[in-house]
Motif scaffolding. Sequence first.
Motif, PDB file in Angstrom:
ATOM      1  N   SER A 125       0.828  -1.210   0.000  1.00  0.00           N
ATOM      2  CA  SER A 125       0.000   0.000   0.000  1.00  0.00           C
ATOM      3  C   SER A 125       0.858   1.254   0.000  1.00  0.00           C
ATOM      4  CB  SER A 125      -0.932  -0.018   1.219  1.00  0.00           C
ATOM      5  OG  SER A 125      -1.680   1.171   1.284  1.00  0.00           O
ATOM      6  N   ALA A 126       1.906   1.276   0.792  1.00  0.00           N
ATOM      7  CA  ALA A 126       2.794   2.445   0.850  1.00  0.00           C
ATOM      8  C   ALA A 126       3.500   2.655  -0.489  1.00  0.00           C
ATOM      9  CB  ALA A 126       3.819   2.272   1.967  1.00  0.00           C
ATOM     10  N   GLN A 127       3.879   1.533  -1.132  1.00  0.00           N
ATOM     11  CA  GLN A 127       4.525   1.651  -2.454  1.00  0.00           C
ATOM     12  C   GLN A 127       3.561   2.246  -3.482  1.00  0.00           C
ATOM     13  OE1 GLN A 127       7.944   0.681  -3.411  1.00  0.00           O
ATOM     14  NE2 GLN A 127       7.177   2.107  -4.967  1.00  0.00           N
ATOM     15  N   ALA A 128       2.287   1.798  -3.437  1.00  0.00           N
ATOM     16  CA  ALA A 128       1.291   2.331  -4.369  1.00  0.00           C
ATOM     17  C   ALA A 128       1.059   3.823  -4.121  1.00  0.00           C
ATOM     18  CB  ALA A 128      -0.011   1.558  -4.233  1.00  0.00           C
ATOM     19  N   GLN A 129       0.981   4.235  -2.845  1.00  0.00           N
ATOM     20  CA  GLN A 129       0.785   5.652  -2.538  1.00  0.00           C
ATOM     21  C   GLN A 129       1.975   6.482  -3.005  1.00  0.00           C
ATOM     22  OE1 GLN A 129      -1.972   7.089  -1.394  1.00  0.00           O
ATOM     23  NE2 GLN A 129      -2.964   5.061  -1.450  1.00  0.00           N
ATOM     24  N   ALA A 130       3.165   5.931  -2.874  1.00  0.00           N
ATOM     25  CA  ALA A 130       4.342   6.652  -3.356  1.00  0.00           C
ATOM     26  C   ALA A 130       4.318   6.797  -4.870  1.00  0.00           C
ATOM     27  CB  ALA A 130       5.614   5.928  -2.906  1.00  0.00           C
ATOM     28  N   ASN A 131       3.866   5.728  -5.566  1.00  0.00           N
ATOM     29  CA  ASN A 131       3.764   5.808  -7.025  1.00  0.00           C
ATOM     30  C   ASN A 131       2.732   6.850  -7.447  1.00  0.00           C
ATOM     31  OD1 ASN A 131       5.662   3.782  -7.227  1.00  0.00           O
ATOM     32  ND2 ASN A 131       4.147   2.134  -7.467  1.00  0.00           N
ATOM     33  N   ILE A 132       1.593   6.885  -6.750  1.00  0.00           N
ATOM     34  CA  ILE A 132       0.563   7.874  -7.070  1.00  0.00           C
ATOM     35  C   ILE A 132       1.092   9.278  -6.855  1.00  0.00           C
ATOM     36  CG2 ILE A 132      -1.678   8.773  -6.345  1.00  0.00           C
ATOM     37  CD1 ILE A 132      -2.520   5.905  -5.758  1.00  0.00           C
ATOM     38  N   ALA A 133       1.774   9.504  -5.739  1.00  0.00           N
ATOM     39  CA  ALA A 133       2.311  10.832  -5.456  1.00  0.00           C
ATOM     40  C   ALA A 133       3.340  11.245  -6.499  1.00  0.00           C
ATOM     41  CB  ALA A 133       2.922  10.857  -4.057  1.00  0.00           C
TER      42      ALA A 133
END
Length: 361
Positions: A155-163
């Motif tokens: 989840s943290a990796q996905a949020q970083a990709n979105i940001a």
Amino acid sequence: MPTALPTGRRALLLLPALLLACSEPPAPPPADPRPVRVVTVEPRAGGEVVSLTGTIQAETEASLGFRIDGRMTERLVNVGDRVQAGQVIARLDPTNEENNLRAARAALAAAEAQLAEAQNNYWRQAELLRGGWTTRQRYDQASQQRQTARSALDSAQAQANIAENRLGYTELVADASGTVTARGAEPGEVVAPGRMIVRIARQGGLDAVFDVPPVVKDQAPANAAIEVALTLDPAVRTQGRVREVSPSADPATGTFRVRIGLEDPPPALRLGSTVTGRMQLDGGAAITIPAGALTRKDDAPAVWLVDPATQTVALRNIEVLRHDPARVVVGSGLTEGEVVVTAGVQALRPGQKVRLLGAAP
């Protein structure tokens, strides 16, 4: 002293004067028939060439806008500029997105640390379970914590990709080469997602766009070859085929928008140029009269018809399919053999006698 005339004699002298006064004035002589020029209605064979005026437009136009909202700090192109694929068009203020990216990367680092701790705890419990020094319950808890930490890391990796993607969205980039034809926002404005910043006419094809009357659209042959020439310089010309026909008529004009795909257009045919298209219609009888015969009745097109028996004229409404400075193509209202006045139509009145020029008086 003068002698008075007898009464009877005086009456005889006054009688001619009284008769003259009581008689009606003589009728004016009949007006001479007005000379007019005429033409006899004859249907003309089909295959007529029709000309229409249109403009040059890009085959494909794209409106470019930001995927996110924000305050636009700069727009690097203007109307008329040529752009290349990958070129930056405009930018938003990236401060908020940079902060979001830093926060997402920090959350990602924390998730990685939690996963590493959960992994170590899991392997430790696994070794202890094999030696009989721990319980199955503690082993299962360590396994569950490892799985939870792994999901948190995803989840943290996905949020970083979105940001990171949102930070990239602060730059508006052209996806294809073309020419800027319109702009929709200025630097300093706060823009919403999807708002048009610039419109680009993409390279790769030109269309000649015409507003076509219904009768021409219906009589056009299938896959007709259409000659398109520059109005200001007819020597600049090319061929084209119908690429797109609007399914509905314009509510104001009643015409259909037709796009003609041009084959190898010369460089002189630029965006916005005025062009003339010529096309051969399908066969079919059509009535053509000189443009000078056209007048109006009840705010509708009309012509003066001559009655050969009485040599008088009458006004009749007609339907005009199309016209040019020299001739008018009639859809309905006239039949073969009728005589139409072509010169002097403005000085006629219903029932007036006329004399056909070239005929015996």
